[in-house]
Design a protein around this motif. Structure first.
Motif, PDB file in Angstrom:
ATOM      1  N   LEU A  99       0.949  -1.009   0.233  1.00  0.00           N
ATOM      2  CA  LEU A  99      -0.108   0.012   0.100  1.00  0.00           C
ATOM      3  C   LEU A  99       0.902   1.268  -0.028  1.00  0.00           C
ATOM      4  O   LEU A  99       0.574   2.329  -0.677  1.00  0.00           O
ATOM      5  CB  LEU A  99      -0.958   0.015   1.181  1.00  0.00           C
ATOM      6  CG  LEU A  99      -2.067  -1.134   1.239  1.00  0.00           C
ATOM      7  CD1 LEU A  99      -2.790  -1.213   2.644  1.00  0.00           C
ATOM      8  CD2 LEU A  99      -3.072  -0.501  -0.010  1.00  0.00           C
ATOM      9  N   GLY A 100       1.774   1.092   0.703  1.00  0.00           N
ATOM     10  CA  GLY A 100       2.874   2.298   0.545  1.00  0.00           C
ATOM     11  C   GLY A 100       3.582   2.617  -0.352  1.00  0.00           C
ATOM     12  O   GLY A 100       3.640   3.553  -0.693  1.00  0.00           O
ATOM     13  N   VAL A 101       3.875   1.442  -1.159  1.00  0.00           N
ATOM     14  CA  VAL A 101       4.554   1.738  -2.415  1.00  0.00           C
ATOM     15  C   VAL A 101       3.503   2.332  -3.430  1.00  0.00           C
ATOM     16  O   VAL A 101       3.714   3.145  -4.299  1.00  0.00           O
ATOM     17  CB  VAL A 101       4.916   0.239  -3.073  1.00  0.00           C
ATOM     18  CG1 VAL A 101       5.437   0.367  -4.505  1.00  0.00           C
ATOM     19  CG2 VAL A 101       6.187  -0.381  -2.051  1.00  0.00           C
ATOM     20  N   GLU A 102       2.505   1.760  -3.278  1.00  0.00           N
ATOM     21  CA  GLU A 102       1.294   2.172  -4.510  1.00  0.00           C
ATOM     22  C   GLU A 102       0.868   3.680  -4.197  1.00  0.00           C
ATOM     23  O   GLU A 102       0.716   4.511  -5.119  1.00  0.00           O
ATOM     24  CB  GLU A 102      -0.030   1.201  -4.456  1.00  0.00           C
ATOM     25  CG  GLU A 102       0.330  -0.137  -4.840  1.00  0.00           C
ATOM     26  CD  GLU A 102      -0.844  -1.119  -4.810  1.00  0.00           C
ATOM     27  OE1 GLU A 102      -1.704  -0.578  -3.914  1.00  0.00           O
ATOM     28  OE2 GLU A 102      -0.847  -2.015  -5.386  1.00  0.00           O
ATOM     29  N   MET A 103       0.816   4.000  -2.953  1.00  0.00           N
ATOM     30  CA  MET A 103       0.636   5.353  -2.587  1.00  0.00           C
ATOM     31  C   MET A 103       1.653   6.256  -3.078  1.00  0.00           C
ATOM     32  O   MET A 103       1.335   7.407  -3.563  1.00  0.00           O
ATOM     33  CB  MET A 103       0.414   5.623  -0.993  1.00  0.00           C
ATOM     34  CG  MET A 103      -0.941   5.012  -0.483  1.00  0.00           C
ATOM     35  SD  MET A 103      -0.783   4.752   1.327  1.00  0.00           S
ATOM     36  CE  MET A 103      -0.561   6.489   1.571  1.00  0.00           C
ATOM     37  N   ALA A 104       2.773   6.008  -2.827  1.00  0.00           N
ATOM     38  CA  ALA A 104       4.161   7.087  -3.294  1.00  0.00           C
ATOM     39  C   ALA A 104       4.033   6.933  -4.783  1.00  0.00           C
ATOM     40  O   ALA A 104       4.268   8.037  -5.210  1.00  0.00           O
ATOM     41  CB  ALA A 104       5.230   6.295  -2.613  1.00  0.00           C
ATOM     42  N   LEU A 105       4.148   5.840  -5.510  1.00  0.00           N
ATOM     43  CA  LEU A 105       4.248   5.911  -6.706  1.00  0.00           C
ATOM     44  C   LEU A 105       2.976   6.888  -7.562  1.00  0.00           C
ATOM     45  O   LEU A 105       3.115   7.478  -8.309  1.00  0.00           O
ATOM     46  CB  LEU A 105       4.125   4.279  -7.556  1.00  0.00           C
ATOM     47  CG  LEU A 105       5.195   3.702  -7.030  1.00  0.00           C
ATOM     48  CD1 LEU A 105       5.157   2.400  -7.756  1.00  0.00           C
ATOM     49  CD2 LEU A 105       6.622   4.223  -7.672  1.00  0.00           C
ATOM     50  N   GLY A 106       1.565   6.620  -6.883  1.00  0.00           N
ATOM     51  CA  GLY A 106       0.535   7.473  -7.509  1.00  0.00           C
ATOM     52  C   GLY A 106       0.893   8.747  -7.149  1.00  0.00           C
ATOM     53  O   GLY A 106       0.663   9.895  -8.085  1.00  0.00           O
ATOM     54  N   ARG A 107       1.428   9.316  -6.106  1.00  0.00           N
ATOM     55  CA  ARG A 107       1.707  10.655  -5.796  1.00  0.00           C
ATOM     56  C   ARG A 107       2.981  11.057  -6.799  1.00  0.00           C
ATOM     57  O   ARG A 107       2.791  12.338  -7.112  1.00  0.00           O
ATOM     58  CB  ARG A 107       2.317  10.905  -4.457  1.00  0.00           C
ATOM     59  CG  ARG A 107       1.214  10.768  -3.204  1.00  0.00           C
ATOM     60  CD  ARG A 107       2.097  10.520  -2.029  1.00  0.00           C
ATOM     61  NE  ARG A 107       0.878  10.348  -1.137  1.00  0.00           N
ATOM     62  CZ  ARG A 107       1.118   9.821   0.242  1.00  0.00           C
ATOM     63  NH1 ARG A 107       2.362   9.322   0.702  1.00  0.00           N
ATOM     64  NH2 ARG A 107       0.122   9.765   1.241  1.00  0.00           N
ATOM     65  N   LEU A 108       3.838  10.277  -7.169  1.00  0.00           N
ATOM     66  CA  LEU A 108       4.849  10.710  -8.262  1.00  0.00           C
ATOM     67  C   LEU A 108       4.424  10.628  -9.391  1.00  0.00           C
ATOM     68  O   LEU A 108       5.267  11.153 -10.459  1.00  0.00           O
ATOM     69  CB  LEU A 108       6.009   9.608  -7.855  1.00  0.00           C
ATOM     70  CG  LEU A 108       6.898   9.570  -6.708  1.00  0.00           C
ATOM     71  CD1 LEU A 108       7.863   8.573  -6.615  1.00  0.00           C
ATOM     72  CD2 LEU A 108       7.744  10.934  -6.457  1.00  0.00           C
ATOM     73  N   ARG A 109       3.242  10.266  -9.766  1.00  0.00           N
ATOM     74  CA  ARG A 109       2.758  10.341 -11.414  1.00  0.00           C
ATOM     75  C   ARG A 109       1.904  11.821 -11.416  1.00  0.00           C
ATOM     76  O   ARG A 109       1.416  12.017 -12.468  1.00  0.00           O
ATOM     77  CB  ARG A 109       1.781   9.196 -11.447  1.00  0.00           C
ATOM     78  CG  ARG A 109       2.658   8.064 -11.750  1.00  0.00           C
ATOM     79  CD  ARG A 109       1.762   7.010 -12.362  1.00  0.00           C
ATOM     80  NE  ARG A 109       0.714   6.303 -11.592  1.00  0.00           N
ATOM     81  CZ  ARG A 109       0.909   5.250 -10.812  1.00  0.00           C
ATOM     82  NH1 ARG A 109       1.881   4.637 -10.788  1.00  0.00           N
ATOM     83  NH2 ARG A 109      -0.531   5.189 -10.113  1.00  0.00           N
TER      84      ARG A 109
END
Length: 254
Positions: free
Chosen positions: A33-43
């Motif tokens: 979940l943390g990885v997906e949240m961070a990658l979503g913010r970076l997009r």
């Protein structure tokens, strides 16, 4: 016949992806979940603009060094990029991965539903480190491709070498910024390692050995901190990136 029960239909097996998800532990799910949240913010638009600005600055550094003379232009452009462009670009991306706030607060959108804030924060830090590694490699490769001249080392070798040095350096910077984001309000503690790297990262002492800049310069053929060999500097960058991410997550325990 009256009174007979209808046969129970067989339950179809879960698809492979869903079955694998079911087998994951709560900690693994929280990290994901943390990885997906961070990658979503970076997009989002802002980090993409920061990446575009970083690439533009790297291109400018390469063009300027070539204008001063093709001999040694690659080395000079790489040093300029690793000392200034890479840390600033990774700083912006690491901040956006943590939603421009503390690492604990960045993990809250998932942690408030029961996920471990420690593991969600670890996922955010790991995603920031991986993204920073890719960005560091990209900036280095762009510089080499533009500044490479006829008298330089073979292009493929230069691209490969500068690429992995850029990746290690970017990941190490992200580790420091993730740890810094666990201090002070709104994660302003991430400015501390940035300032320390700019002011003392090029020193020959222990601070130079701990900060990414000194080890990156050593790998590029510059003066080594504490007289370290290049394999030691590469190991410090890689190990530091991982340990700093773990330390940042540990500070986010409930």
């Amino acid at each position: 016949m009256l009174g007979e029960r209808a046969p129970i239909a067989a339950v179809p097996p879960l698809p492979p992806a869903e079955a694998a998800f079911e087998r994951k532990t709560p900690a693994q799910i929280a990290v994901r979940l943390g990885v997906e949240m961070a990658l979503g913010r970076l997009r989002a638009r802002r980090p993409l603009l920061a990446l575009g600005l970083g690439v533009s600055l790297a291109v400018a550094a390469a063009v300027i060094e070539v204008a001063f003379g093709s001999s040694g232009a690659v080395d000079r452009a790489l040093l300029a990029t690793f000392r200034l462009v890479t840390p600033l670009t990774v700083f912006a991306l690491a901040a956006d991965a943590a939603d421009r706030t503390t690492l604990r607060e960045a993990a809250w959108p998932a942690a408030r539903f029961g996920a471990s804030s420690h593991h969600v924060a670890l996922g955010i830090a790991l995603a920031a480190g991986l993204s920073a590694a890719l960005v560091g490699a990209l900036l280095a490769v762009v510089v080499v491709a533009i500044a490479h001249g006829p008298g330089a080392a073979p292009l493929v070798r230069d691209v490969f070498t500068s690429g992995w040095i850029g990746a290690l350096t970017g990941a190490a910077y992200a580790g420091w910024f993730s740890l810094g984001a666990t201090f002070l309000r709104r994660g302003h503690g991430r400015f501390v390692p940035l300032a320390a790297d700019f002011l003392l990262g090029g020193s020959a002492g222990i601070v130079g050995a701990l900060m990414p800049r000194g080890n990156a310069v050593n790998l590029l053929g510059g003066p080594p901190p504490l007289g370290l060999g290049q394999p030691a500097s590469a190991g410090l960058l890689a190990l530091g990136a991982l340990l700093l991410a773990l330390a940042a997550a540990a500070r986010c325990k409930e």
